[in-house]
Motif scaffolding. Structure first.
Motif, PDB file in Angstrom:
ATOM      1  N   PRO A 106       0.824  -1.208   0.000  1.00 12.07           N
ATOM      2  CA  PRO A 106       0.000   0.000   0.000  1.00 12.07           C
ATOM      3  C   PRO A 106       0.864   1.265   0.000  1.00 12.07           C
ATOM      4  N   VAL A 109      -1.370   3.675   4.805  1.00 11.99           N
ATOM      5  CA  VAL A 109      -2.205   2.918   5.744  1.00 11.99           C
ATOM      6  C   VAL A 109      -2.445   3.856   6.909  1.00 11.99           C
ATOM      7  N   CYS A 122     -10.275  -0.237   1.383  1.00 12.67           N
ATOM      8  CA  CYS A 122      -9.093  -0.188   0.533  1.00 12.67           C
ATOM      9  C   CYS A 122      -9.494   0.425  -0.807  1.00 12.67           C
ATOM     10  N   ILE A 129      -5.135   2.182   2.288  1.00 11.51           N
ATOM     11  CA  ILE A 129      -5.877   1.348   3.229  1.00 11.51           C
ATOM     12  C   ILE A 129      -6.231   2.225   4.420  1.00 11.51           C
ATOM     13  N   GLU A 150      -7.523  -6.143   3.925  1.00 10.83           N
ATOM     14  CA  GLU A 150      -7.395  -4.984   3.035  1.00 10.83           C
ATOM     15  C   GLU A 150      -6.173  -5.114   2.119  1.00 10.83           C
ATOM     16  N   LEU A 154      -5.641  -5.277  -2.448  1.00 16.13           N
ATOM     17  CA  LEU A 154      -4.678  -4.684  -3.383  1.00 16.13           C
ATOM     18  C   LEU A 154      -4.322  -5.670  -4.486  1.00 16.13           C
TER      19      LEU A 154
END
Length: 198
Positions: A106, A109, A122, A129, A150, A154
């Motif tokens: 990610p 986050v 997400c 996220i 989450e 991706l």
């Protein structure tokens, strides 16, 4: 729970040591049974080991249930220190390495306070996220499950079979889902006024 010197004194009737459930963060669980202990159950960390103190008369099934309950309580206490967004990102990176060979990366986050009906979200196109602040203080394995969930988005955006196959890598998926379902169910129960003593 802090160690209670009174609970450490004396000779327990029986003591067993076992490996913890995967993902619990400790290397061993020692259950100490005591004939002097009547009703209470307590637990504390001793190095990399968790010691659970129970009454000697408890059945094996009760022992297993109480070990699970006490592990959750200890984890929740230890998790009360709220992770910042930087720590949350580092945790997500570790979980990605552990369960997805580092493929889920990610861009951000973070905790958010505007998610009251979902635990996390997400946006794969942005690589972002977001976790609900309501997770703060829950056991570590529950927060990790939501992060893994989450992170999996991706790699697979929807909730189809490929997505759920990815989540099978996380060993505490069912337990964490059960915990979250219990929280939701508890919120839906009617809140009765406290009983008054007559």
């Amino acid at each position: 729970m802090p160690a209670d010197p009174l609970h450490r004194a004396g000779n327990p009737q029986r003591s067993t040591t076992s490996q913890p459930p995967s993902g619990s963060g400790t290397s061993a669980i020692e259950v100490r049974r005591s004939a002097r202990r009547r009703r209470t159950v307590s637990a504390y960390r001793e190095g990399d080991r968790t010691v659970v103190l129970i009454p000697a008369r408890m059945s094996e099934a009760e022992e297993q249930r109480w070990v699970s309950v006490m592990l959750d309580k200890l984890a929740a206490q230890e998790n009360k220190r709220v992770l910042g967004d930087t720590e949350l990102s580092e945790r997500a990176a570790r979980l990605s390495d552990l369960y997805f060979d580092g493929r889920a990366r990610p861009n951000s986050v973070r905790w958010v306070t505007n998610q009251n009906t979902r635990w996390g979200s997400c946006t794969p196109a942005e690589g972002s996220i977001r976790l609900s602040h309501r997770l703060q203080g829950m056991p570590e394995y529950v927060v990790d499950y939501v992060l893994v969930h989450e992170l999996a988005h991706l790699l697979v955006p929807g909730h189809g079979p490929d997505f759920w196959r990815l989540l099978e890598a996380y060993p505490r998926t069912e337990r964490a889902r059960g915990y979250l379902e219990g929280v939701v169910a508890a919120d839906r129960l009617p809140h009765l006024p406290a009983a008054r003593d007559e």
